[in-house]
Enzyme design. Structure first.
Site, PDB file in Angstrom:
ATOM      1  CG  HIS A 101      -4.411   0.281  -4.066  1.00 34.05           C
ATOM      2  ND1 HIS A 101      -3.812   0.363  -2.822  1.00 34.05           N
ATOM      3  CD2 HIS A 101      -5.342  -0.694  -3.958  1.00 34.05           C
ATOM      4  CE1 HIS A 101      -4.366  -0.509  -2.014  1.00 34.05           C
ATOM      5  NE2 HIS A 101      -5.299  -1.173  -2.673  1.00 34.05           N
ATOM      6  NE  ARG A 151      -3.522  -2.228   2.846  1.00 33.66           N
ATOM      7  CZ  ARG A 151      -3.254  -3.324   3.565  1.00 33.66           C
ATOM      8  NH1 ARG A 151      -2.082  -3.441   4.178  1.00 33.66           N
ATOM      9  NH2 ARG A 151      -4.143  -4.293   3.666  1.00 33.66           N
ATOM     10  CE1 TYR A 182      -5.828  -7.858  -7.020  1.00 35.02           C
ATOM     11  CE2 TYR A 182      -6.089  -8.680  -4.790  1.00 35.02           C
ATOM     12  CZ  TYR A 182      -5.857  -7.636  -5.664  1.00 35.02           C
ATOM     13  OH  TYR A 182      -5.675  -6.376  -5.175  1.00 35.02           O
ATOM     14  NE  ARG A 231      -2.847  -3.820  -1.258  1.00 40.80           N
ATOM     15  CZ  ARG A 231      -2.370  -4.544  -0.251  1.00 40.80           C
ATOM     16  NH1 ARG A 231      -1.069  -4.694  -0.118  1.00 40.80           N
ATOM     17  NH2 ARG A 231      -3.157  -5.119   0.623  1.00 40.80           N
ATOM     18  CG  HIS A 272      -6.023  -8.724   1.543  1.00 46.51           C
ATOM     19  ND1 HIS A 272      -6.139  -9.244   0.258  1.00 46.51           N
ATOM     20  CD2 HIS A 272      -5.863  -7.386   1.387  1.00 46.51           C
ATOM     21  CE1 HIS A 272      -6.056  -8.257  -0.616  1.00 46.51           C
ATOM     22  NE2 HIS A 272      -5.893  -7.132   0.039  1.00 46.51           N
ATOM     23  CE  LYS A 281      -6.261  -0.650   4.756  1.00 46.67           C
ATOM     24  NZ  LYS A 281      -7.578  -0.982   4.160  1.00 46.67           N
TER      25      LYS A 281
END
Length: 299
Positions: free
Chosen positions: A245, A149, A280, A248, A271, A173
């Site tokens: 992004h 990110r 994906y 990514r 994630h 995150k």
């Protein structure tokens, strides 16, 4: 308003117990403020203990009438649910009225993906003769090599690059750490940038460990990376609308296309849920369908 005293406690909960970023905390608080705004608009000021699921459904209708997009509505509902979960946890309420609240259904938009020729074209568009040229090459190499990110990229530290092991430590995150493999090309450009370009930057105190610095010697901002990507897309003649992004997305898609395990990709992307990573697999199905259409003799 009678509910406002709970906001400071909710803020502390989000920061200390859920370890959310300042931006995420602000978003959650804004969502709850919208609920207060709704009650104010209809001249009601109920205690949180008296808010019902019927009230919340009327609130959802209200934000829908304001013209909010489904994605924005879904985010607001998520914030409201978190608020009432907190109130239940703290035993401020006995039942959670948001438990039966439905989130607006969203269509999952597949992200734009770059192929390797487009990525090489963006890197080739960098003017290596400029002082920031080698830094910018390293940035693109790291974005694509590691699937970071943009916030993870600008916060990447020299002390978190393990060259011999070909890994980097990333703070994602919620301040969650993860270990991500890094390719030889990205490592090479980082080394060249550190040894040949960054040494000429007047580094500000406290910024010494950040890898990517601006010309003033401080860590890059998010907007500067977005601007870099947009400028390179223009220079290279790329017609797609891209952002940091996009690298990514490309990283993950190319791994899945190459046969990588979905759990491994989830781990590398950071994630929390594999359902986020599963988007994906849809991209991969489109890729496989294209291969069949192009090469199968009976299509």
């Amino acid at each position: 308003m009678i509910n406002k005293p709970y906001l400071s406690s909710f803020k502390a909960y989000l920061k200390l117990e859920r370890s959310l970023s300042a931006n995420s905390i602000e978003a959650y608080l804004n969502d709850v403020q919208k609920l207060f705004q709704y009650f104010n608009s209809i001249d009601k000021d109920p205690p949180v203990q008296e808010i019902s699921v019927a009230d919340l459904k009327l609130f959802i209708s209200w934000i829908n009438e304001l013209g909010m997009l489904p994605a924005t509505q879904a985010r607001v509902v998520s914030g409201i649910k978190s608020f009432f979960s907190f109130l239940l946890l703290e035993q401020i309420i006995k039942e959670d009225p948001s438990a039966l609240l439905e989130t607006p259904r969203l269509s999952r938009k597949l992200p734009d993906v770059l192929n390797i020729e487009e990525i090489n074209g963006l890197i080739a568009a960098i003017d290596a003769s400029k002082p920031e040229g080698m830094r910018n090459k390293a940035i693109l190499e790291v974005l694509y090599s590691c699937g970071l990110r943009v916030t993870e990229l600008i916060n990447l530290r020299i002390s978190n690059v393990f060259e011999a092991a070909e890994f980097i430590k990333v703070i994602g995150k919620g301040n969650k750490e993860r270990i991500v493999p890094i390719g030889q090309s990205a490592l090479r450009y980082i080394k060249i940038y550190l040894e040949e370009s960054r040494v000429h930057v007047p580094i500000q105190k406290g910024q010494e460990d950040f890898i990517f610095l601006n010309r003033r010697g401080t860590a890059l901002s998010r907007i500067s990376v977005f601007t870099l990507i947009k400028d390179l897309a223009l220079k290279s003649g790329l017609k797609k609308s891209i952002s940091p992004h996009t690298f990514r997305h490309s990283f993950a898609t190319h791994l899945i296309e190459g046969g990588a395990d979905l759990r491994a990709v989830q781990e590398m992307l950071g994630h929390s849920s594999i359902t986020t990573t599963e988007i994906y697999t849809h991209l991969d199905r489109d890729y496989l369908k294209g291969i069949i259409t192009e090469f199968h003799p009976r299509t």
